[in-house]
Design a protein around this motif. Structure first.
Motif, PDB file in Angstrom:
ATOM      1  N   THR A   4       0.829  -1.195   0.000  1.00 42.70           N
ATOM      2  CA  THR A   4       0.000   0.000   0.000  1.00 42.70           C
ATOM      3  C   THR A   4       0.865   1.248   0.000  1.00 42.70           C
ATOM      4  O   THR A   4       1.782   1.368   0.829  1.00 42.70           O
ATOM      5  CB  THR A   4      -0.906   0.025   1.240  1.00 42.70           C
ATOM      6  OG1 THR A   4      -1.654  -1.170   1.278  1.00 42.70           O
ATOM      7  CG2 THR A   4      -1.841   1.222   1.209  1.00 42.70           C
ATOM      8  N   ASP A   7       1.307   7.256   0.913  1.00 40.70           N
ATOM      9  CA  ASP A   7       0.460   8.452   0.899  1.00 40.70           C
ATOM     10  C   ASP A   7      -1.025   8.109   1.027  1.00 40.70           C
ATOM     11  O   ASP A   7      -1.852   9.005   1.167  1.00 40.70           O
ATOM     12  CB  ASP A   7       0.702   9.265  -0.373  1.00 40.70           C
ATOM     13  CG  ASP A   7       0.435   8.447  -1.629  1.00 40.70           C
ATOM     14  OD1 ASP A   7       0.309   7.211  -1.502  1.00 40.70           O
ATOM     15  OD2 ASP A   7       0.362   9.046  -2.731  1.00 40.70           O
ATOM     16  N   ARG A   8      -1.360   6.831   0.952  1.00 42.41           N
ATOM     17  CA  ARG A   8      -2.756   6.421   1.109  1.00 42.41           C
ATOM     18  C   ARG A   8      -3.055   5.964   2.540  1.00 42.41           C
ATOM     19  O   ARG A   8      -4.169   5.585   2.852  1.00 42.41           O
ATOM     20  CB  ARG A   8      -3.087   5.296   0.134  1.00 42.41           C
ATOM     21  CG  ARG A   8      -3.036   5.741  -1.330  1.00 42.41           C
ATOM     22  CD  ARG A   8      -3.468   4.628  -2.250  1.00 42.41           C
ATOM     23  NE  ARG A   8      -4.833   4.201  -1.970  1.00 42.41           N
ATOM     24  CZ  ARG A   8      -5.406   3.131  -2.544  1.00 42.41           C
ATOM     25  NH1 ARG A   8      -4.711   2.405  -3.402  1.00 42.41           N
ATOM     26  NH2 ARG A   8      -6.661   2.809  -2.245  1.00 42.41           N
ATOM     27  N   ILE A   9      -2.083   5.961   3.382  1.00 42.67           N
ATOM     28  CA  ILE A   9      -2.277   5.579   4.779  1.00 42.67           C
ATOM     29  C   ILE A   9      -2.621   6.817   5.592  1.00 42.67           C
ATOM     30  O   ILE A   9      -1.879   7.809   5.574  1.00 42.67           O
ATOM     31  CB  ILE A   9      -1.010   4.903   5.344  1.00 42.67           C
ATOM     32  CG1 ILE A   9      -0.708   3.607   4.569  1.00 42.67           C
ATOM     33  CG2 ILE A   9      -1.175   4.627   6.838  1.00 42.67           C
ATOM     34  CD1 ILE A   9       0.567   2.927   4.989  1.00 42.67           C
ATOM     35  N   ILE A  10      -3.741   6.769   6.270  1.00 44.69           N
ATOM     36  CA  ILE A  10      -4.192   7.906   7.085  1.00 44.69           C
ATOM     37  C   ILE A  10      -3.932   7.579   8.542  1.00 44.69           C
ATOM     38  O   ILE A  10      -4.508   6.626   9.078  1.00 44.69           O
ATOM     39  CB  ILE A  10      -5.687   8.190   6.874  1.00 44.69           C
ATOM     40  CG1 ILE A  10      -5.968   8.451   5.388  1.00 44.69           C
ATOM     41  CG2 ILE A  10      -6.158   9.359   7.741  1.00 44.69           C
ATOM     42  CD1 ILE A  10      -7.446   8.581   5.064  1.00 44.69           C
ATOM     43  N   PRO A  11      -3.083   8.295   9.215  1.00 52.54           N
ATOM     44  CA  PRO A  11      -2.823   8.012  10.641  1.00 52.54           C
ATOM     45  C   PRO A  11      -4.032   8.391  11.493  1.00 52.54           C
ATOM     46  O   PRO A  11      -4.626   9.461  11.322  1.00 52.54           O
ATOM     47  CB  PRO A  11      -1.613   8.907  10.965  1.00 52.54           C
ATOM     48  CG  PRO A  11      -1.661  10.002   9.949  1.00 52.54           C
ATOM     49  CD  PRO A  11      -2.264   9.411   8.702  1.00 52.54           C
ATOM     50  N   ILE A  12      -4.434   7.515  12.375  1.00 51.32           N
ATOM     51  CA  ILE A  12      -5.590   7.727  13.254  1.00 51.32           C
ATOM     52  C   ILE A  12      -5.177   7.443  14.684  1.00 51.32           C
ATOM     53  O   ILE A  12      -4.516   6.444  14.952  1.00 51.32           O
ATOM     54  CB  ILE A  12      -6.765   6.811  12.853  1.00 51.32           C
ATOM     55  CG1 ILE A  12      -7.255   7.148  11.441  1.00 51.32           C
ATOM     56  CG2 ILE A  12      -7.925   6.948  13.841  1.00 51.32           C
ATOM     57  CD1 ILE A  12      -8.341   6.215  10.933  1.00 51.32           C
ATOM     58  N   ASN A  13      -5.593   8.310  15.579  1.00 48.61           N
ATOM     59  CA  ASN A  13      -5.336   8.086  16.999  1.00 48.61           C
ATOM     60  C   ASN A  13      -6.156   6.893  17.461  1.00 48.61           C
ATOM     61  O   ASN A  13      -7.379   6.864  17.307  1.00 48.61           O
ATOM     62  CB  ASN A  13      -5.731   9.344  17.795  1.00 48.61           C
ATOM     63  CG  ASN A  13      -5.338   9.227  19.255  1.00 48.61           C
ATOM     64  OD1 ASN A  13      -5.717   8.279  19.931  1.00 48.61           O
ATOM     65  ND2 ASN A  13      -4.592  10.203  19.733  1.00 48.61           N
ATOM     66  N   GLU A  17     -10.300   6.236  17.662  1.00 51.37           N
ATOM     67  CA  GLU A  17     -10.921   5.181  16.872  1.00 51.37           C
ATOM     68  C   GLU A  17     -11.681   4.202  17.762  1.00 51.37           C
ATOM     69  O   GLU A  17     -12.808   3.803  17.452  1.00 51.37           O
ATOM     70  CB  GLU A  17      -9.863   4.442  16.067  1.00 51.37           C
ATOM     71  CG  GLU A  17     -10.398   3.313  15.209  1.00 51.37           C
ATOM     72  CD  GLU A  17     -11.344   3.785  14.117  1.00 51.37           C
ATOM     73  OE1 GLU A  17     -12.133   2.957  13.618  1.00 51.37           O
ATOM     74  OE2 GLU A  17     -11.299   4.993  13.773  1.00 51.37           O
TER      75      GLU A  17
END
Length: 889
Positions: A4, A7-13, A17
């Motif tokens: 993957t 740049d398509r990975i979105i970091p989420i806390n 979540e």
């Protein structure tokens, strides 16, 4: 390896979540699984089982179908959560010991009250019962909204039309995430009577509804021991109801005593109860029982406790109640979905939501029937046109090459719609006979009459409510049965309050903190200008500062100068004669040293949800600060009191009144000015706040002397000065402004009148009790005071001594007036309203002379009306901004 792109990975806390995912999950459990809808009283799985059986045609008069067939239908179409959840829900709806009014009729082994599991679904059969059909009827008339099922291939109802209040009849239980519901079942006849009473009077109180719905009615019968839990559950939606099994003591032929239990508490496992009782007997924790037998059969329940010869039956029975499940409790927690949101509901709210649902269903059903009737009459009108022109129609059809051409020709030739033309083409030849024509004409008239009736229903809410009422009466006639659960009041619920009559009394509190209550009958009515009668003996330099009317069972909310609130029941105040001093208030409440009582309001019942949710406490201080707080904030009495308002430095609490949230407020200053504004201008605040500006003081030494609350503008404002002068003026004389202004003149202050000391909202029928600092009290009728404008000093209300001043002014509200003639000894009675209670007085002069007559009649008459209105100089008034006019005009 994961390919993957970065740049398509979105970091989420992860915390956010997890929180969001858990909230979504919990809402899904709450709405889609665990809580019932307030309208039909069903959870989604129960609603889907009933709808699936309805679609299979399993009505009460049809043949049974295998439970596996029903479960498969529901599982495959509507509820994809496992066959166990569907079958368990259907089994419970068929158990007569689980539901007061079962919704499914089962054939085969559906479990037992001993906790036995039901047979597998392949062995049992089921169909609907009559009661459940009343929940589903009218589905085909667009009465409720539908939604897509889990895969979007079918439609299912969001809620059932529910002619019966299933939530009240069968109750519900479930555990969601962070909340749970546990609702008790009730008797159908009692419940429908209560709903009919609500339809007749939407203002009916919960206590009045309880005259119809006595208590929950459990399917296993038993005894409700004590009523306080029932009352609390009805009033608040939460409460603990104590249940007992129904037991009798019998003597055998051999002389031995037996305890026979024929009914057990709701949701108690009979076999488990007997087993645990046996263990307690073996452990010597219960004495006096020789043997236990379960003799239950198809004719009913029968548990036999054989007693030893030396045992006392009542002692053993009480021990069983205490240590076994023969006595248990049912914790009511009325949580249901209202508009998709969970809410705790008291009895009246449950009834209100059901009636609103039935009203909506009736409107939608009537609209559907109207639409169908209009379509039908449209076709009938086409038939009549064709029958009136039969030869032309036949010729036209015979001359057409195909049906489509014939339809177009009919539309053109007779100005018909395509629907009418198509219907004419599809008519059978037998409809062309004269007899059939007469039937069409008759049907047309009937449908026209039906349309008029349906339009009348849609245009008249009163008629719609009457139809709902008639429908409920019909259902009661069809399904009502006798109550199974008996209500037994226990001795703990009979308190001292039950023995005290709820009579009207006068409460007096002196400036130095002495309090007492006196029967209202000790105070007779005098004319304006009288000298009054001795009301209280006080210590030197003390005087009556607070005087008001209350009933014995009311709560007094006592507010002090430091801004604290204390609670006390009226009947706990020492009762004395009117001439006695009373008792120090510190002996009754834990008031702080140096603090003083400033205001008292009386309330009916702090546990009544309707009452506390629809009333507000309005407070004002001497510096003109005003604060509004919901009564609910003060509905939990505490012995040491709590803070009601935060008092600013140099200020103190002055007056407190109870309002409904939409009153007109008038604040008055010692300097003789007053301001009127709407209560809505003051936003509600919590307990720990100081309030907002209500009125601006005229000068540094000025202060607020009182506050009056007007429910409607048609009241008068009464003002009283410290030297005994007073008047009433129309509230219209005071323009409505925003809070915080300087106000306008309400009385012209002179050395003769003294400063303003009291204001009150009054009507003609009211009466006043005026007390001066020397302890003399006079009771006069407001109707004998002339209504005069702000341009007057007023008239003398009470004749004072040279050094005396007015201490307090209390109002008595007159509710109604009744008269009864009895020969020459005619007596006229008035029913007066004091606070929230009632009292009676007599106008018969001979009787008044016998009641504490301290002033000779001839002297009282001489002093009563020797003062006229006094108008100040017009020039001075015009300078003050008044528009001067003739009072008589």
């Amino acid at each position: 390896m994961d390919s993957t792109p970065i740049d398509r990975i979105i970091p989420i806390n992860i915390e956010d979540e997890m929180r969001n995912a858990y909230i979504d999950y919990s809402m899904s459990v709450i709405v889609a699984r665990a809580l019932p809808d307030v309208r039909d009283g069903l959870k989604p799985v129960h609603r889907r089982v009933l709808y699936g059986m309805y679609e299979l045609g399993l009505n009460h008069h049809k043949a049974y179908k295998k439970s596996a067939r029903i479960v498969g239908e529901v599982l495959g179409k509507y509820h994809p959560h496992g066959d166990g959840s569907v079958y368990d829900a259907m089994v419970r709806m068929a158990q007569s010991w689980s539901l007061r009014y079962p919704l499914v009729e089962g054939q085969g082994n559906f479990g037992s009250v001993d906790g036995d599991a039901p047979a597998a679904m392949r062995y049992t059969e089921a169909r609907l019962v009559k009661v459940s059909e009343e929940l589903i009827k009218e589905l085909n008339k667009n009465t409720v909204d539908f939604q897509l099922n889990f895969d979007g291939s079918l439609q299912e109802p969001i809620v059932l039309p529910a002619k019966l209040p299933n939530l009240l009849l069968n109750g519900s239980s479930g555990i969601a995430v962070g909340m749970a519901t546990n609702m008790a079942p009730h008797n159908l006849g009692e419940t429908l009577d209560a709903i009919i009473a609500y339809i007749d009077n939407n203002e009916i109180t919960i206590s009045e509804l309880m005259a119809y719905m006595v208590a929950p009615d459990f399917p296993t019968g038993g005894i409700i021991y004590g009523y306080s839990g029932v009352k609390e559950a009805f009033e608040t939606g939460r409460g603990r109801i104590v249940l007992r099994g129904k037991a009798t003591i019998e003597v055998t032929a051999s002389g031995k005593e037996q305890i026979i239990v024929t009914e057990i508490p709701y949701q108690v496992n009979k076999a488990s109860m007997i087993e645990r009782t046996a263990h307690l007997i073996n452990d010597k924790k219960i004495d006096g029982i020789a043997d236990i037998r379960d003799e239950s059969d198809k004719d009913g329940m029968r548990i036999v406790y054989d007693l030893k010869r030396d045992a006392v039956a009542n002692v053993v029975l009480n021990n069983l109640y205490k240590q076994t499940q023969l006595q248990s409790s049912f914790s009511v927690n009325n949580v249901a979905l209202v508009g998709g949101r969970p809410k705790v509901l008291h009895l009246k709210e449950l009834i209100t939501h059901f009636v609103n649902h039935r009203h909506e269903v009736l409107v939608r059903k009537t609209s559907f029937d109207l639409e169908q009737a209009k379509k039908r009459i449209h076709l009938l009108e086409g038939y009549l046109i064709a029958l009136d022109n039969l030869d032309k129609v036949i010729t036209l059809i015979r001359g057409s090459k195909d049906p489509e051409v014939a339809k177009e020709s009919l539309v053109t030739a007779f100005l018909l719609s395509e629907v009418q033309a198509k219907a004419i083409l599809e008519m059978r030849l037998q409809r062309l006979t004269g007899l059939e024509r007469a039937k069409v004409i008759e049907e047309h008239a009937q449908v026209k009459k039906l349309i008029d009736y349906l339009l009348e229903i849609l245009g008249d809410k009163t008629l719609r409510m009457q139809l709902i009422k008639e429908e409920l009466m019909e259902l009661k006639e069809r399904y009502a049965d006798t109550r199974r659960t008996v209500v037994e009041y226990n001795s703990d619920e009979f308190t001292m309050e039950d023995m005290i009559p709820d009579t009207e009394v006068v409460i007096m509190i002196s400036n130095q903190g002495y309090i007492k209550r006196t029967p209202l009958a000790e105070y007779r009515v005098q004319g304006r200008g009288g000298v009054g009668a001795k009301g209280v003996s006080t210590k030197k330099d003390d005087f009556t500062e607070h005087l008001f009317i209350a009933t014995a069972h009311q709560y007094l909310l006592i507010f002090t100068a430091y801004g604290k609130i204390y609670w006390i029941k009226v009947y706990t105040i020492p009762e004395t004669k009117k001439a006695t001093q009373g008792k120090a208030i510190q002996n009754l409440i834990n008031i702080s040293p140096g603090d003083q009582v400033r205001s008292i309001i009386q309330v009916r019942d702090l546990k009544n949800v309707d009452y506390v949710d629809n009333h507000y406490v309005i407070m004002c201080t001497k510096q003109g600060i005003i604060k509004k707080t919901p009564l609910r904030a003060y509905a939990m009495p505490r012995s040491n009191g709590i803070h009601a308002i935060i008092i600013r430095e140099g200020d103190c609490l002055l007056d407190v009144q109870l309002t409904t949230g939409s009153n007109h407020i008038v604040l008055a200053l010692e300097s003789g000015r007053a301001i009127q504004f709407n209560e809505q201008d003051v936003r509600p605040m919590g307990r720990v706040s100081s309030g907002v500006r209500g009125i601006t003081l005229a000068h540094e030494k000025d202060r607020v002397i009182g506050m009056a609350c007007f429910p409607t503008p048609d009241w008068d404002l009464l003002v009283v000065s410290e030297h005994g002068y007073g008047k009433r003026s129309s509230l219209d004389d005071y323009r409505i402004t925003k809070r915080g202004g300087k106000g306008v003149k309400t009385i012209y202050i002179t050395e003769k009148t003294g400063n303003l000391v009291a204001i009150n909202a009054v009507k003609d029928q009211d009466e006043l009790m005026i007390t001066n600092q020397s302890g003399v009290t006079i009771r006069i009728e407001v109707g004998k005071l002339p209504v005069i404008g702000r341009a007057t000093q007023g008239v003398r209300l009470i004749r004072l001594g040279s050094d005396d001043k007015i201490a307090s002014v209390a109002k008595i509200d007159v509710l109604d007036q009744m008269a009864e003639e009895e020969g020459d000894e005619a007596l006229t009675s008035k029913v007066l309203k004091a606070g929230d209670g009632f009292f009676e007085k007599t106008d018969n002069q001979s009787q008044l002379n016998k009641i504490n007559m301290l002033v000779p009649e001839e002297k009282e008459e001489e002093l009563a009306y020797n003062d006229e209105e006094e108008v100040v100089d017009e020039t001075d008034l015009e300078e003050e901004g008044f528009s001067v006019y003739d009072e008589e005009e």
